[in-house]
Design an enzyme around this catalytic site. Structure first.
Site, mmCIF file in Angstrom:
data_model
loop_
_atom_site.group_PDB
_atom_site.id
_atom_site.type_symbol
_atom_site.label_atom_id
_atom_site.label_comp_id
_atom_site.label_asym_id
_atom_site.label_seq_id
_atom_site.Cartn_x
_atom_site.Cartn_y
_atom_site.Cartn_z
ATOM 1 N N ARG A 135 0.859 -1.177 0.000
ATOM 2 C CA ARG A 135 0.000 0.000 0.000
ATOM 3 C C ARG A 135 0.901 1.235 0.000
ATOM 4 N NH1 ARG A 135 -2.105 -3.523 4.004
ATOM 5 N NH2 ARG A 135 -4.193 -4.315 3.515
ATOM 6 N N LYS A 178 -2.222 -2.489 7.728
ATOM 7 C CA LYS A 178 -3.443 -2.052 8.410
ATOM 8 C C LYS A 178 -3.586 -2.766 9.749
ATOM 9 C CE LYS A 178 -6.486 -0.608 4.632
ATOM 10 N NZ LYS A 178 -7.768 -0.869 3.958
ATOM 11 N N HIS A 205 -2.477 2.417 -5.842
ATOM 12 C CA HIS A 205 -3.281 1.216 -5.586
ATOM 13 C C HIS A 205 -3.463 0.388 -6.866
ATOM 14 C CE1 HIS A 205 -5.811 -1.156 -2.919
ATOM 15 N NE2 HIS A 205 -6.594 -1.370 -3.955
ATOM 16 N N ARG A 247 -0.549 -1.782 -7.046
ATOM 17 C CA ARG A 247 -0.746 -2.895 -6.099
ATOM 18 C C ARG A 247 -1.627 -3.971 -6.739
ATOM 19 N NH1 ARG A 247 -1.324 -4.387 -0.537
ATOM 20 N NH2 ARG A 247 -3.443 -4.864 0.115
ATOM 21 N N HIS A 302 -3.945 -9.072 3.353
ATOM 22 C CA HIS A 302 -5.398 -9.115 3.531
ATOM 23 C C HIS A 302 -5.763 -10.025 4.698
ATOM 24 C CE1 HIS A 302 -6.266 -7.924 -0.926
ATOM 25 N NE2 HIS A 302 -6.080 -6.882 -0.158
ATOM 26 N N TYR A 320 -9.100 -9.717 -6.954
ATOM 27 C CA TYR A 320 -8.044 -9.679 -7.964
ATOM 28 C C TYR A 320 -8.157 -10.874 -8.912
ATOM 29 C CZ TYR A 320 -6.101 -6.244 -4.782
ATOM 30 O OH TYR A 320 -5.931 -5.140 -3.990
#
Length: 332
Positions: free
Chosen positions: A192, A216, A281, A284, A307, A316
């Site tokens: 990110r 995150k 992004h 990414r 994730h 994706y």
């Protein structure tokens, strides 16, 4: 009078709120634990009326909410988004938090949809729901006015990555070594933009090609540099004569850490040169799609992207399905 559990909570919140600007989230969590541990079983009396802090204004309620979210470990960026979103809503309805009703929120969300999009309106809904649910738990209001408001559905589009040609054109348009290094690092690690901006030189091992990033939810993970990314990073760091710990710094002296907005500007300009809309992004997304096309198991792609749920990673995979569908219609 003795300090009962409610007053104890008020006292702890007041101290944490006062210290929030001076401590990080881990220190705040330690402070909270220390307060409750040391107050347990001890009779205390109010010696100052200021200690008996109450949440009777919108500003004070919002302040305590943000502190509570900070203790939970939310990033500074997320906290700013929460704060701004709730401030805008409260200014628009011009009511006390205790007087807000479901219709106020529904009308506000409808206006957001008209001005922007359903997706943006649902983001507002999620923030307001978090805020008013917290108010209910804290017994500031008897019931959250967001409970009857359902998720706002919006069209879901398959995100398209950059084509191989677009990636190569952006590479060729890089005249600055730092910018090329950032491009290659994004493509290699699928990080990110915030993760790239927060990287320090000590986080990267140029021998093994490993880098430790903070994702995150304050979750650490390892990402990996391919030979091209390693090569450009070595060259870039070899040109640095500053003592800044940041992996990427501003172009001119005094060299300061390159912020996420700076990375976004670099990628946007690279895209502009070759005539494509570019943002970090999308790189990414491109890195993840390329990994899947080359046969990387989706569970490994999930780890690479950081994730928490594999359902997010499956987005994706949908791009590849679209490619197969197109190829089938063309050749079969």
């Amino acid at each position: 009078m003795d300090l009962n559990s409610d007053a104890r909570d008020d006292y702890a919140r007041s101290v944490i709120s006062d210290m929030a600007p001076h401590l990080d989230k881990d220190q705040l969590r330690l402070l909270e634990n220390a307060l409750y541990t040391n107050m347990s079983g001890i009779a205390m009396k109010y010696v100052c009326k200021a200690v008996a802090t109450t949440m009777d204004t919108n500003a004070s309620i919002l302040k305590y909410f943000i502190v509570a979210k900070k203790v939970q470990g939310l990033s500074e960026q997320t906290l700013r988004y929460y704060f701004c979103t709730i401030c805008k809503f409260l200014a628009a309805v011009n009511k006390r938090v205790q007087d807000v009703i479901t219709a106020d929120i529904q009308i506000y969300l409808a206006e957001i949809m008209n001005r922007t999009s359903k997706r943006n309106a649902d983001n507002y809904r999620r923030v307001l729901s978090s805020f008013f649910n917290w108010c209910e738990v804290e017994e500031i209001i008897p019931r959250s006015p967001t409970k009857k408001i359902k998720k706002i559905k919006s069209p879901k589009y398959v995100r398209q990555p950059f084509t191989a040609e677009e990636v190569e054109l952006m590479r060729q348009s890089c005249e600055d070594l730092r910018n090329r290094c950032i491009l290659e690092l994004l493509l290699s690690t699928a990080c990110r933009v915030s993760e790239i901006a927060m990287l320090n030189k000590r986080d990267v091992d140029l021998v093994t090609g490993e880098a430790k990033v903070m994702g995150k939810g304050a979750k650490e993970r390892m990402v990996y540099l391919n030979p091209v990314a390693k090569l450009y990073l070595k060259q870039y760091l070899g040109t640095r004569d500053d003592d800044n710990e940041a992996l990427f710094v501003s172009e001119f002296k005094p060299h300061k850490r390159l912020q996420r907005s700076g990375v976004e500007i670099i990628i946007r300009r690279l895209g502009g040169v070759v005539g494509v809309k570019a943002f970090p992004h999308k790189l990414r997304h491109t890195a993840a799609t390329m990994a899947l096309k080359r046969g990387m198991p989706i569970e490994q792609v999930q780890k690479m992207l950081g994730h928490e749920k594999i359902d997010t990673t499956l987005i994706y995979a949908k791009t590849i399905c679209e490619d197969v569908k197109y190829a089938h219609s063309k050749y079969c």
